[in-house]
Design a protein around this motif. Structure first.
Motif, PDB file in Angstrom:
ATOM      1  N   GLY A 158       0.694  -1.392   0.602  1.00  9.72           N
ATOM      2  CA  GLY A 158       0.409  -0.035  -0.084  1.00  9.72           C
ATOM      3  C   GLY A 158       0.544   1.139   0.482  1.00  9.72           C
ATOM      4  N   PRO A 159      -0.046   2.246  -0.306  1.00  6.61           N
ATOM      5  CA  PRO A 159       1.203   3.735  -0.311  1.00  6.61           C
ATOM      6  C   PRO A 159       0.673   3.928   0.857  1.00  6.61           C
ATOM      7  N   SER A 196       2.914   1.896   8.877  1.00  7.30           N
ATOM      8  CA  SER A 196       1.987   1.414   7.486  1.00  7.30           C
ATOM      9  C   SER A 196       0.797   0.973   7.547  1.00  7.30           C
ATOM     10  N   TYR A 197      -0.584   1.611   7.756  1.00  6.14           N
ATOM     11  CA  TYR A 197      -1.727   0.817   8.060  1.00  6.14           C
ATOM     12  C   TYR A 197      -2.508  -0.646   7.570  1.00  6.14           C
ATOM     13  N   MET A 224      -4.521   5.818  15.959  1.00  8.47           N
ATOM     14  CA  MET A 224      -5.653   5.951  14.787  1.00  8.47           C
ATOM     15  C   MET A 224      -5.477   4.383  14.920  1.00  8.47           C
ATOM     16  N   LEU A 225      -5.498   3.190  15.160  1.00 12.75           N
ATOM     17  CA  LEU A 225      -5.290   2.248  15.041  1.00 12.75           C
ATOM     18  C   LEU A 225      -6.998   1.644  14.691  1.00 12.75           C
ATOM     19  N   VAL A 230      -6.950  -1.582  11.880  1.00 15.57           N
ATOM     20  CA  VAL A 230      -6.876  -2.488  13.166  1.00 15.57           C
ATOM     21  C   VAL A 230      -7.032  -3.205  14.320  1.00 15.57           C
ATOM     22  N   GLN A 231      -6.786  -4.099  14.338  1.00 18.11           N
ATOM     23  CA  GLN A 231      -6.634  -5.347  15.763  1.00 18.11           C
ATOM     24  C   GLN A 231      -5.936  -6.058  15.996  1.00 18.11           C
ATOM     25  N   LEU A 232      -4.844  -5.402  16.824  1.00 23.32           N
ATOM     26  CA  LEU A 232      -3.645  -5.441  17.258  1.00 23.32           C
ATOM     27  C   LEU A 232      -3.369  -5.633  18.823  1.00 23.32           C
ATOM     28  N   THR A 233      -3.491  -7.165  19.788  1.00 27.08           N
ATOM     29  CA  THR A 233      -3.643  -6.843  20.860  1.00 27.08           C
ATOM     30  C   THR A 233      -2.317  -6.897  21.940  1.00 27.08           C
ATOM     31  N   ASN A 234      -1.524  -6.593  21.224  1.00 24.41           N
ATOM     32  CA  ASN A 234      -0.144  -7.095  22.000  1.00 24.41           C
ATOM     33  C   ASN A 234       0.914  -6.126  21.667  1.00 24.41           C
ATOM     34  N   ILE A 235       0.381  -4.594  22.122  1.00 26.74           N
ATOM     35  CA  ILE A 235       1.374  -3.566  21.634  1.00 26.74           C
ATOM     36  C   ILE A 235       1.946  -2.985  23.410  1.00 26.74           C
ATOM     37  N   ASN A 236       3.141  -3.143  23.240  1.00 27.83           N
ATOM     38  CA  ASN A 236       3.777  -2.868  24.420  1.00 27.83           C
ATOM     39  C   ASN A 236       4.616  -1.322  24.579  1.00 27.83           C
TER      40      ASN A 236
END
Length: 381
Positions: A158-159, A196-197, A224-225, A230-236
């Protein structure tokens, strides 16, 4: 791991001569410039350095109240009475220096200096194996460090920048699979060629629990996720300047940028006692204090952003002026990067994060199609 440093001293006579409003001062010791703002006997101070890309401030002739300075580089404006940027609005807050009055009636401007946290708990280097570092595309590197796979800033599809940037080189065909198999991912900052989304959306559909690490900046990297689905569950979110131990051989440390501490970060990875320094897009990483003689150093080598400086229009901003401006800006950037590499003396230097184009390859087809259609219409008329 920090200490205070006096960056500018004024005697009582110099303090008495400070006028109400904005005062520009230069240190006689190192030539660095500072701004002191005086109002109702109160003093505020900051470095004369724009947080956008480190430009020098001058008086803003359009400001009738005498509170605003203008950057000579990109015309950003700072209200020194509040330390808030007013152009563009709601962007940065300027870091203040402590103003300390002396018993003799003088003053000192004091800055907090971050020292060398990577020296904590040193490790002896061990033998490495071949093929443990791979390049994917733009600023995305894959590190295969023993049994752990670490990936930096994955922009794989993607861009970026509202379709203003496209990848110059297609990543390997299995790059998304390799991303999904990562043991940890580091994302340096929220610019869309690093965060990059489209890439993260694909990642979240396959492996939403992959461990992702970011620095504890005041501007959250992932705010902005959810809006981008965008579903990410392990952000540290990790503190700056502290080793994060992954296993007995691998650890990393995230450091912040001096010019953009609320936004930009860089990283040091240590594996078996060998260091990899990735300064990414930082303008002045970790206040200019970085480890010397690392095994591998990486940094960006491109300047500006999509469309820059084409956003300037009218008046003196002719095509030749823009061309000269771009040339000079890039020359200054390359000189800075060259000096940084020369001073740090890494064993290997890898420039990256500049491999993009500002037009999608398909645009060439559409352009030619438009020309052919136009010629056809004109010819038939």
């Amino acid at each position: 791991m920090s200490s205070s440093k006096t960056v500018l001293s004024l005697d009582s006579e110099a303090v008495f001569s400070l006028k109400d409003g904005i005062n520009f001062k230069k240190s006689p010791d190192d030539g660095k410039c500072y701004i002191i703002y005086k109002e109702n006997g109160e003093l505020k101070a900051c470095k004369n350095q724009c947080k956008h890309q480190g430009g020098l401030f001058i008086k803003d002739i359009e400001d009738l109240d005498g509170r605003t300075v203008r950057c000579t580089k990109h015309y950003w404006k700072l209200n020194v009475s509040t330390m808030q940027y007013v152009n563009p609005p709601d962007s940065f807050t300027q870091d203040e220096l402590d103003v300390v009055m002396t018993d003799e009636g003088g003053l000192q401007l004091v800055e907090v200096i971050v020292w060398d946290p990577w020296l904590a708990d040193p490790q002896d280097p061990q033998e490495l194996q071949e093929g443990e570092v791979s390049y994917l595309t733009h600023a995305c590197m894959e590190l295969q460090l023993g049994g752990k796979k670490m990936i930096f800033d994955p922009w794989l599809t993607g861009p970026a920048f509202a379709r203003g940037w496209w990848l110059l080189h297609e990543p390997p065909a299995d790059s998304m699979e390799r991303l999904c198999m990562a043991d940890l991912i580091y994302i340096s900052h929220m610019h869309s060629d690093h965060l990059s989304y489209p890439t993260l959306k694909s990642l979240s559909a396959t492996r939403p629990d992959v461990p992702i690490y970011v620095g504890d900046t005041s501007r959250p990297v992932f705010w902005m996720l959810e809006k981008r689905q965008v579903q990410l569950t392990n952000i540290n979110v990790v503190p700056f300047g502290i080793w994060q131990n992954i296993d007995e051989h691998l650890r990393f440390m995230i450091l912040k940028d001096e010019v953009h501490p609320e936004l930009d970060t860089c990283i040091i990875v240590e594996y078996k006692g060998h260091m990899i320094l990735n300064t990414v897009d930082c303008t002045r990483p970790n206040y200019g204090r970085l480890p010397h003689n690392v095994d591998l150093m990486m940094s960006d080598f491109a300047g500006g952003a999509s469309g820059f400086p084409m956003t300037f229009s009218g008046g003196k901003y002719t095509e030749s002026w823009k061309a000269d401006f771009i040339k000079n800006e890039r020359k200054k950037l390359m000189n800075y990067k060259a000096q940084l590499v020369k001073s740090l003396q890494p064993k290997i230097y890898c420039p990256f994060a500049g491999y993009f184009v500002e037009a999608h390859p398909s645009d060439r087809y559409y352009k030619m199609f438009t020309i052919l259609c136009t010629n056809s219409v004109l010819g038939s008329g």
